[in-house]
Scaffold this motif. Sequence first.
Motif, PDB file in Angstrom:
ATOM      1  N   LEU A  73       0.570  -1.116   0.037  1.00  0.00           N
ATOM      2  CA  LEU A  73      -0.018  -0.042   0.199  1.00  0.00           C
ATOM      3  C   LEU A  73       0.735   1.194   0.072  1.00  0.00           C
ATOM      4  O   LEU A  73       0.574   2.153  -0.818  1.00  0.00           O
ATOM      5  N   CYS A  74       1.812   1.280   0.824  1.00  0.00           N
ATOM      6  CA  CYS A  74       2.718   2.470   0.843  1.00  0.00           C
ATOM      7  C   CYS A  74       3.403   2.678  -0.286  1.00  0.00           C
ATOM      8  O   CYS A  74       3.761   3.803  -0.520  1.00  0.00           O
ATOM      9  N   THR A  75       4.040   1.810  -1.070  1.00  0.00           N
ATOM     10  CA  THR A  75       4.873   1.690  -2.102  1.00  0.00           C
ATOM     11  C   THR A  75       3.746   2.413  -3.307  1.00  0.00           C
ATOM     12  O   THR A  75       4.290   3.237  -3.844  1.00  0.00           O
ATOM     13  N   MET A  76       2.641   1.861  -3.314  1.00  0.00           N
ATOM     14  CA  MET A  76       1.852   2.312  -4.277  1.00  0.00           C
ATOM     15  C   MET A  76       1.305   3.932  -4.107  1.00  0.00           C
ATOM     16  O   MET A  76       1.238   4.634  -5.017  1.00  0.00           O
ATOM     17  N   LEU A  77       0.854   4.101  -2.872  1.00  0.00           N
ATOM     18  CA  LEU A  77       0.548   5.467  -2.370  1.00  0.00           C
ATOM     19  C   LEU A  77       1.624   6.569  -2.804  1.00  0.00           C
ATOM     20  O   LEU A  77       1.591   7.545  -3.325  1.00  0.00           O
ATOM     21  N   PHE A  78       2.736   6.152  -2.136  1.00  0.00           N
ATOM     22  CA  PHE A  78       3.850   7.215  -1.936  1.00  0.00           C
ATOM     23  C   PHE A  78       4.599   7.306  -3.473  1.00  0.00           C
ATOM     24  O   PHE A  78       4.996   8.474  -3.835  1.00  0.00           O
ATOM     25  N   THR A  79       4.659   6.328  -4.035  1.00  0.00           N
ATOM     26  CA  THR A  79       5.169   6.390  -5.560  1.00  0.00           C
ATOM     27  C   THR A  79       4.264   7.496  -6.631  1.00  0.00           C
ATOM     28  O   THR A  79       4.806   8.226  -7.415  1.00  0.00           O
ATOM     29  N   GLY A  80       2.750   6.992  -6.408  1.00  0.00           N
ATOM     30  CA  GLY A  80       2.039   7.803  -7.137  1.00  0.00           C
ATOM     31  C   GLY A  80       2.009   9.330  -6.604  1.00  0.00           C
ATOM     32  O   GLY A  80       1.852  10.148  -7.499  1.00  0.00           O
TER      33      GLY A  80
END
Length: 218
Positions: A81-88
């Motif tokens: 979740l954090c990878t997807m959130l913060f990358t976007g």
Amino acid sequence: MKNLFYRYRHAWVLSYAFIYLPWFLYLEKKVTNHYHIMHVAIDDYIPFNEYFIIPYFLWFFYVSAAILYFFFAGVKDYYKLCTMLFTGMTISLMVCTVFPNGTDFRPVINPDKNVFSYIVSFLYSKDTCTNVFPSIHVYNSICVHIAVSHSEKLRQNRLIQAGSFLLMVSICLATVFLKQHSAFDGLGALVMASIMYQFVYSGSYVRGRNEVSEKAIG
């Protein structure tokens, strides 16, 4: 205390806030004019509705609650979740940095009409109509629902799944019914989420990320 820090050492990911917030606030102050207007024809047919301020603000709870839940309930899901959130979110800031953008169709609000109009008026006074593409509200909502729908612990709970889906849709609709975003901003967020999904929830990336998560858990 040492064991506690070791157990929750994955909290380091949340330090991203120290990158995102200063960058976002900088753009809010810098991008005040001479920006590209985001607008598509369908925007003109979407009426303003102040009641959508409810799901719009529920976004803060939705995202933070998901991060908090997965922080304690599942490190694998938390990292995804954090990878997807913060990358976007980073990509969105980069887009707004090199391609200043905003909207110009906010209506005049009568704050005395009702409490919802008052809150929208307050929102307009604090949040500029710039840095809208792609929509972080839409993108993060999609990311959270993806995380919820892929969670082994939550996927069997139909009530949570349905509630998450309805809240995600309501938040996405709120961005256009409150005239905070163009429909094009939401479309951009959807495309970005679709691309990020391929990296985070499928293929070799997931296997590699899982191995990292398993080491963190152990």
